[in-house]
Design a protein around this motif. Structure first.
Motif, PDB file in Angstrom:
ATOM      1  N   ARG A 645       0.816  -1.213   0.000  1.00  0.00           N
ATOM      2  CA  ARG A 645       0.000   0.000   0.000  1.00  0.00           C
ATOM      3  C   ARG A 645       0.853   1.268   0.000  1.00  0.00           C
ATOM      4  NH1 ARG A 645      -2.925  -3.548  -0.827  1.00  0.00           N
ATOM      5  NH2 ARG A 645      -4.807  -4.227   0.257  1.00  0.00           N
ATOM      6  N   TRP A 646       2.001   1.223   0.648  1.00  0.00           N
ATOM      7  CA  TRP A 646       2.823   2.418   0.905  1.00  0.00           C
ATOM      8  C   TRP A 646       4.236   2.151   0.410  1.00  0.00           C
ATOM      9  CZ3 TRP A 646       7.113   4.118   3.566  1.00  0.00           C
ATOM     10  CH2 TRP A 646       7.143   5.445   3.984  1.00  0.00           C
ATOM     11  N   LEU A 647       4.719   3.003  -0.499  1.00  0.00           N
ATOM     12  CA  LEU A 647       6.048   2.813  -1.080  1.00  0.00           C
ATOM     13  C   LEU A 647       6.777   4.145  -1.110  1.00  0.00           C
ATOM     14  CD1 LEU A 647       8.202   1.141  -2.558  1.00  0.00           C
ATOM     15  CD2 LEU A 647       6.988   1.596  -4.701  1.00  0.00           C
ATOM     16  N   ASN A 648       7.947   4.185  -0.486  1.00  0.00           N
ATOM     17  CA  ASN A 648       8.780   5.387  -0.468  1.00  0.00           C
ATOM     18  C   ASN A 648      10.135   5.048  -1.071  1.00  0.00           C
ATOM     19  OD1 ASN A 648      10.166   7.743  -0.004  1.00  0.00           O
ATOM     20  ND2 ASN A 648       9.838   7.787   2.199  1.00  0.00           N
ATOM     21  N   VAL A 649      10.414   5.622  -2.242  1.00  0.00           N
ATOM     22  CA  VAL A 649      11.712   5.432  -2.900  1.00  0.00           C
ATOM     23  C   VAL A 649      12.347   6.796  -3.192  1.00  0.00           C
ATOM     24  CG1 VAL A 649      11.328   3.143  -3.877  1.00  0.00           C
ATOM     25  CG2 VAL A 649      10.460   5.140  -5.083  1.00  0.00           C
ATOM     26  N   SER A 650      12.073   7.753  -2.334  1.00  0.00           N
ATOM     27  CA  SER A 650      12.628   9.090  -2.515  1.00  0.00           C
ATOM     28  C   SER A 650      14.131   9.078  -2.271  1.00  0.00           C
ATOM     29  CB  SER A 650      11.959  10.075  -1.563  1.00  0.00           C
ATOM     30  OG  SER A 650      12.169   9.689  -0.216  1.00  0.00           O
ATOM     31  N   ASP A 651      14.805  10.114  -2.792  1.00  0.00           N
ATOM     32  CA  ASP A 651      16.253  10.273  -2.600  1.00  0.00           C
ATOM     33  C   ASP A 651      17.024   9.052  -3.090  1.00  0.00           C
ATOM     34  OD1 ASP A 651      16.844  12.904  -1.011  1.00  0.00           O
ATOM     35  OD2 ASP A 651      15.060  12.037  -0.091  1.00  0.00           O
ATOM     36  N   ASN A 652      16.732   8.642  -4.323  1.00  0.00           N
ATOM     37  CA  ASN A 652      17.495   7.610  -4.986  1.00  0.00           C
ATOM     38  C   ASN A 652      18.010   8.176  -6.310  1.00  0.00           C
ATOM     39  OD1 ASN A 652      17.525   4.700  -3.703  1.00  0.00           O
ATOM     40  ND2 ASN A 652      15.531   5.576  -3.194  1.00  0.00           N
ATOM     41  N   GLU A 653      18.353   7.308  -7.241  1.00  0.00           N
ATOM     42  CA  GLU A 653      18.873   7.750  -8.537  1.00  0.00           C
ATOM     43  C   GLU A 653      18.029   7.169  -9.671  1.00  0.00           C
ATOM     44  OE1 GLU A 653      22.959   6.608  -8.580  1.00  0.00           O
ATOM     45  OE2 GLU A 653      23.504   7.853  -6.860  1.00  0.00           O
ATOM     46  N   LEU A 654      16.721   7.207  -9.497  1.00  0.00           N
ATOM     47  CA  LEU A 654      15.799   6.629 -10.467  1.00  0.00           C
ATOM     48  C   LEU A 654      15.639   7.554 -11.668  1.00  0.00           C
ATOM     49  CD1 LEU A 654      13.098   5.373  -7.957  1.00  0.00           C
ATOM     50  CD2 LEU A 654      14.840   3.997  -9.103  1.00  0.00           C
ATOM     51  N   PHE A 655      15.745   6.991 -12.863  1.00  0.00           N
ATOM     52  CA  PHE A 655      15.581   7.751 -14.105  1.00  0.00           C
ATOM     53  C   PHE A 655      14.204   7.494 -14.719  1.00  0.00           C
ATOM     54  CE2 PHE A 655      20.112   7.177 -13.581  1.00  0.00           C
ATOM     55  CZ  PHE A 655      20.642   8.387 -13.947  1.00  0.00           C
ATOM     56  N   VAL A 656      13.878   6.223 -14.846  1.00  0.00           N
ATOM     57  CA  VAL A 656      12.653   5.813 -15.545  1.00  0.00           C
ATOM     58  C   VAL A 656      11.898   4.809 -14.684  1.00  0.00           C
ATOM     59  CG1 VAL A 656      11.724   4.683 -17.592  1.00  0.00           C
ATOM     60  CG2 VAL A 656      13.715   6.179 -17.806  1.00  0.00           C
ATOM     61  N   ILE A 657      10.583   4.987 -14.603  1.00  0.00           N
ATOM     62  CA  ILE A 657       9.720   4.021 -13.916  1.00  0.00           C
ATOM     63  C   ILE A 657       8.856   3.366 -14.985  1.00  0.00           C
ATOM     64  CG2 ILE A 657       8.094   3.641 -12.050  1.00  0.00           C
ATOM     65  CD1 ILE A 657      10.696   4.930 -11.147  1.00  0.00           C
ATOM     66  N   SER A 658       9.048   2.092 -15.196  1.00  0.00           N
ATOM     67  CA  SER A 658       8.328   1.409 -16.272  1.00  0.00           C
ATOM     68  C   SER A 658       6.885   1.151 -15.890  1.00  0.00           C
ATOM     69  CB  SER A 658       9.026   0.084 -16.616  1.00  0.00           C
ATOM     70  OG  SER A 658       8.881  -0.836 -15.548  1.00  0.00           O
ATOM     71  N   GLU A 659       6.047   0.988 -16.914  1.00  0.00           N
ATOM     72  CA  GLU A 659       4.633   0.682 -16.684  1.00  0.00           C
ATOM     73  C   GLU A 659       4.452  -0.696 -16.063  1.00  0.00           C
ATOM     74  OE1 GLU A 659       1.739   2.101 -19.704  1.00  0.00           O
ATOM     75  OE2 GLU A 659       3.544   2.516 -20.872  1.00  0.00           O
ATOM     76  N   ALA A 660       5.411  -1.593 -16.295  1.00  0.00           N
ATOM     77  CA  ALA A 660       5.320  -2.928 -15.705  1.00  0.00           C
ATOM     78  C   ALA A 660       5.394  -2.860 -14.189  1.00  0.00           C
ATOM     79  CB  ALA A 660       6.447  -3.807 -16.246  1.00  0.00           C
ATOM     80  N   VAL A 661       6.199  -1.946 -13.660  1.00  0.00           N
ATOM     81  CA  VAL A 661       6.307  -1.772 -12.212  1.00  0.00           C
ATOM     82  C   VAL A 661       4.980  -1.285 -11.644  1.00  0.00           C
ATOM     83  CG1 VAL A 661       7.421  -0.433 -10.386  1.00  0.00           C
ATOM     84  CG2 VAL A 661       8.784  -1.362 -12.273  1.00  0.00           C
ATOM     85  N   ILE A 662       4.390  -0.297 -12.313  1.00  0.00           N
ATOM     86  CA  ILE A 662       3.117   0.270 -11.856  1.00  0.00           C
ATOM     87  C   ILE A 662       2.022  -0.790 -11.856  1.00  0.00           C
ATOM     88  CG2 ILE A 662       1.343   1.974 -12.391  1.00  0.00           C
ATOM     89  CD1 ILE A 662       3.602   3.683 -13.623  1.00  0.00           C
ATOM     90  N   GLN A 663       1.956  -1.558 -12.913  1.00  0.00           N
ATOM     91  CA  GLN A 663       0.908  -2.565 -13.049  1.00  0.00           C
ATOM     92  C   GLN A 663       1.080  -3.726 -12.076  1.00  0.00           C
ATOM     93  OE1 GLN A 663       1.161  -3.575 -17.177  1.00  0.00           O
ATOM     94  NE2 GLN A 663       0.371  -1.591 -17.883  1.00  0.00           N
ATOM     95  N   SER A 664       2.297  -3.925 -11.568  1.00  0.00           N
ATOM     96  CA  SER A 664       2.554  -5.036 -10.651  1.00  0.00           C
ATOM     97  C   SER A 664       2.156  -4.737  -9.218  1.00  0.00           C
ATOM     98  CB  SER A 664       4.040  -5.406 -10.693  1.00  0.00           C
ATOM     99  OG  SER A 664       4.834  -4.361 -10.151  1.00  0.00           O
ATOM    100  N   LEU A 665       1.737  -3.485  -8.945  1.00  0.00           N
ATOM    101  CA  LEU A 665       1.361  -3.083  -7.582  1.00  0.00           C
ATOM    102  C   LEU A 665      -0.099  -2.635  -7.560  1.00  0.00           C
ATOM    103  CD1 LEU A 665       4.582  -1.027  -6.757  1.00  0.00           C
ATOM    104  CD2 LEU A 665       4.106  -3.408  -6.148  1.00  0.00           C
ATOM    105  N   PRO A 666      -1.025  -3.558  -7.656  1.00  0.00           N
ATOM    106  CA  PRO A 666      -2.451  -3.196  -7.792  1.00  0.00           C
ATOM    107  C   PRO A 666      -3.047  -2.538  -6.549  1.00  0.00           C
ATOM    108  CG  PRO A 666      -2.223  -5.560  -7.447  1.00  0.00           C
ATOM    109  CD  PRO A 666      -0.832  -5.026  -7.643  1.00  0.00           C
TER     110      PRO A 666
END
Length: 873
Positions: A645-666
């Motif tokens: 339900r809750w995901l915090n990935v702030s202060d990292n070095e992320l460039f791109v977030i793929s749609e597959a990641v989004i779809q895997s967390l319903p």
């Protein structure tokens, strides 16, 4: 496929724009954040400290709390809060609000708390609070209000507390209509410009007020029984002598608490006030050092009902013998934050009913001797003093003591006999002392102790058995980082310990034996060094089967963490670590914690994670990987975390977030991507569209995200990136061109091989059709009466019989191919010219004719021209 995907994205973009405009569906708010809550009905929104000049228009309609504090809002209009019918608490303090339109709060039918403090309001107008029928608490402190409409509070039929302190009200009649409110219990009107407070000026027969905080006035007069329920009177801030008139003591018969301060009042005024409060139970005084020596406390204690005296910040250096001589009925005495250096030997002897003695934040260097006789004492606070020694008999008679606070002193040693007879002690605080060891300190003593704080105590030796007798202990906060020797099993005997806060360096020993009921373990590692591997040290928590929460914070250095470090923690639900799992995680790290629901791994320099790490914890609901060096979240696509339900990935070095990641967390409802290296390119198109359209997941502060790459987009808003260039994709064009070229080549080859003659024939048919239409429009006459189409095998019959009959007998002019076709001209053109230069076409049909390809074409062309005359041989 790519073209279809692009169309889908375009439709998604259009839908997102529609959703974005809908007030109740906005989720990734432009200037606010929805605070995370497990309860979906408890939607709390904070917009505090966002430099806002107006209330945002995308506040969700189901919000129950809205915090707009510390902004630059000047006005609130009727439309600003429209539709927020479920709001229960609204905080708009610390703004510059000058104007609130009438009816602004009309839709807030469920509002219970409204805080408009620290603004610039000058008046409360007639219909300002219309609709607030359930409001209970109203704060208007620190404005510049000088006018209050007599009817402005009428809609507040459930109001209980009103704060109008620090305003510019002049006459007590300004609050007349407020005191009349039947539900009002608490009224604060300090720091206004009132000159008097007189019951004769109030047009009310009886008030239900319980608490009144009043500013300094020249006259306080109660001549009618208008406050029969008043329990607490706060007179702090009175800086001048006043005329105190309470004509009948019964008018304040319910008053049990009186709070006063300052030193400018005459001593006789204090006495007069106290003499009119015969039911007083609690008396609190601040900054009254001028009248301490004159016996003000003793005067207060002469009120037989008085049970609590609280005197702070009054620079009392010594508690003299006569200071408390009349306080025999007191049960609570608080003399904290004074300059007390000593207590006279007999100063407390009369206080035979005292249950609580607070001497916090003074200059005591030794224990007050007179306290030894207070056998009824239950709470004793000596924190923040200069006590260095505890001698044995001092506490022996305090058998009723339940709370003892000796923190922030200079105690270096505790004799084993000090805590004898404290058989009812439940809370002991020894924080911030210089105690080196506890050898036999607790042996067979303090068996009822539940709370023990040893934080920042310089323990040098941690010996097995030190805490063996503390079988009732539930909370222990201990500092072992200065220890020279540490015995394994030092916590044995703490069978009921629930919470352990451990500060130290080398906790990877068999420390946790005997803690079978421990539910929370907080490890604060000051400096950790690699250890020699052993089964017990690789599995330090294996004896904690009921542990539900584990917190590990490492300040510097880190261990070579074993993959079995969490072995035995089968009940663990929450794990929070900082600078612990440095660099990487073994895939089997969480195989021993199947019940894990919350996981935090921060400041650990993680750059790569695999999905295998999360497969053993499918029930994970909260994941915090902030402040690491992650460059991709693709591991989540196969991690199988449906409950997250809750995901915090702030202060990292992320460039791109793929749609597959989004779809895997319903189930995701909260996502924090702030302070990453987001790139504004077509690869993030799906992420942006999802952020703008999602009605389930809030991407925290998404509208403040900025582009980092490419350089041309750096500094621009991430959600404002235009995707026009994505529709003209060079790769897509190359694919379409090459595919079309291949298909055309194959088609051309097929047609040439199988259908070239048919195409040639169709071409000439079309040309003939055009030629005939052209001749008809121009009215050109035919050259022949008829064109004779025949097979060469029938030539003898045509020339011998047909030709003499038609040309000789009938006078027709016929066109024959062996006689009239133009030499050298293509056969198809000759046929076309013959047909269209003749009024009719005569086909000599025979067996050979039907088998001839050219004859078949001639008859087809003739039929197209609709002047065919069949003739059979």
């Amino acid at each position: 496929m790519l073209a279809t995907e692009s169309v889908s994205l375009l439709l998604l973009s259009l839908l997102s724009s529609l959703f974005h405009c809908e007030h109740s569906l906005a989720f990734s708010l432009k200037n606010c954040t929805i605070l995370y809550s497990e309860n979906p009905n408890n939607v709390s929104v904070t917009c505090a400290e966002r430099h806002l000049t107006a209330i945002p228009d995308d506040i969700p309609g189901n919000a129950v709390l809205l915090n707009l504090s510390s902004n630059h809002i000047l006005n609130i209009s009727r439309m600003d809060l429209r539709g927020l019918s479920k709001l229960e608490a609204l905080y708009v303090k610390y703004n510059w609000i000058l104007q609130i339109d009438n009816g602004t709060f009309a839709d807030l039918v469920e509002l219970k708390v409204l805080d408009l403090g620290e603004n610039s309001l000058t008046a409360l107008t007639k219909n300002m609070f219309q609709g607030l029928s359930k409001l209970e608490t109203l704060s208007l402190n620190s404005n510049i209000i000088s006018f209050i409409s007599p009817v402005v509070f009428q809609p507040l039929v459930m109001i209980r507390s009103v704060d109008l302190s620090h305003n510019f009200l002049h006459q007590i009649t300004d609050i007349d209509h407020i005191i009349k409110l039947p539900t009002l219990q608490h009224l604060i009107i300090t720091h206004n410009n009132f000159t008097s407070f007189q019951s004769d000026d109030l047009h009310v027969n009886t008030s239900n007020l319980l608490v009144l905080s009043l500013d300094s006035v020249k006259k306080f007069s109660i001549t009618r029984d208008i406050f029969p329920h008043l329990q607490s009177l706060d007179l702090r801030g009175w800086t001048r002598n006043i005329q105190w008139v309470v004509s009948n003591k019964t008018f304040l018969r319910s008053l049990t608490r009186l709070h006063m301060s300052e030193t400018s009042l005459n001593f006789e005024v204090y006495k007069t006030i106290l003499q009119t409060t015969y039911s007083l139970q609690e008396f609190q005084m601040d900054n009254i050092k001028k009248w301490i020596d004159d016996g003000l406390i003793d005067v207060a204690c002469q009120i037989h009902s008085l049970r609590t005296v609280d005197v702070r910040n009054s620079e009392i250096h010594t508690i003299k013998e006569n200071m408390l001589q009349s306080c025999s009925n007191l049960t609570e005495l608080n003399l904290s934050s004074n300059h007390i250096e000593s207590v006279a030997d007999n100063a407390l002897q009369s206080m035979t009913q005292l249950r609580s003695l607070i001497l916090q934040n003074n200059y005591l260097s030794k224990l007050p001797v007179d306290v030894q006789g207070l056998t009824t004492l239950e709470v004793y606070d000596l924190s923040i003093n200069d006590i260095s020694e505890l001698y044995c008999p001092y506490f022996w008679n305090l058998t009723s003591l339940t709370i003892l606070d000796l923190s922030h002193n200079r105690i270096s040693y505790i004799y084993e006999c000090v805590f004898e007879n404290l058989n009812n002690l439940k809370i002991l605080n020894l924080e911030n002392n210089k105690i080196l060891s506890f050898i036999k300190t607790f042996n067979d003593k303090l068996q009822t102790l539940e709370f023990l704080n040893l934080r920042n105590v310089d323990i040098m030796d941690f010996i097995q058995g030190d805490f063996h007798s503390l079988s009732s202990l539930q909370y222990l906060d201990i500092d072992l980082h200065e220890c020279v020797s540490v015995d394994e099993g030092g916590f044995e005997g703490l069978d009921n310990l629930q919470i352990l806060y451990l500060l130290g360096d080398n906790y990877f020993y068999d420390h946790f034996n005997g803690l079978s009921n421990l539910s929370t373990l907080i490890l604060n590692v000051v400096s950790s060094q690699p250890h020699n591997s052993s089964e017990q040290r690789d599995k330090p928590f294996s004896n904690l089967p009921r542990l539900k929460e584990l917190v590990i914070k490492v300040h510097k250095g880190y261990y070579d963490i074993s993959k079995d470090v969490l072995s035995g923690l089968t009940s663990l639900e929450s794990l929070r670590t900082e600078a612990y799992f440095m660099g990487s995680l073994h895939p089997d790290t969480f195989k021993h914690t199947p019940q894990l629901k919350g996981l935090t791994i921060t400041y650990s320099e993680l750059s790569v994670l695999t999905s295998d790490v999360f497969l053993p914890i499918p029930n994970l609901m909260m994941l915090d990987l902030s402040n690491n060096k992650l460059r991709s979240l693709d591991f989540l696509a196969e991690a199988k975390l449906p409950a997250l339900r809750w995901l915090n990935v702030s202060d990292n070095e992320l460039f791109v977030i793929s749609e597959a990641v989004i779809q895997s967390l319903p189930g995701l409802t909260y996502l924090d991507l702030s302070a990453n290296l987001l790139t504004c390119e077509c690869s993030n198109y799906g992420l942006i569209q999802w952020i703008q359209s999602s009605k389930q997941t809030q991407v925290v502060n998404a509208h403040q995200y900025t582009c980092v790459f490419p350089v041309s987009q750096r500094g621009n808003k991430f959600l404002d990136f235009g995707f026009d260039s994505c529709w003209i994709d060079a790769a897509l064009l190359c694919f379409l061109f090459s595919s079309s070229l291949v298909v055309l080549t194959l088609l051309a080859s097929f047609i040439y091989h199988f259908l070239r003659s048919h195409l040639t024939y169709a071409y000439y048919l079309f040309v003939a059709f055009l030629y005939d239409n052209k001749r008809r429009k121009k009215g050109i006459p035919h050259s022949y009466d008829a064109f004779v189409s025949y097979n060469v095998h029938d030539e003898a019959w045509v020339c011998g019989e047909l030709l003499p009959e038609l040309e000789g007998q009938q006078g027709w002019r016929l066109c024959l191919h062996h006689r009239d076709f133009e030499p050298g001209k293509p056969i198809v053109e000759n046929i076309t010219d013959a047909i269209y230069n003749s009024r009719k076409t005569i086909c000599v049909i025979s067996q050979h004719y039907l088998q001839s390809e050219w004859c078949s074409r001639e008859i087809q062309m003739a039929r197209c021209c609709q002047h065919l005359c069949p003739c059979t041989q």
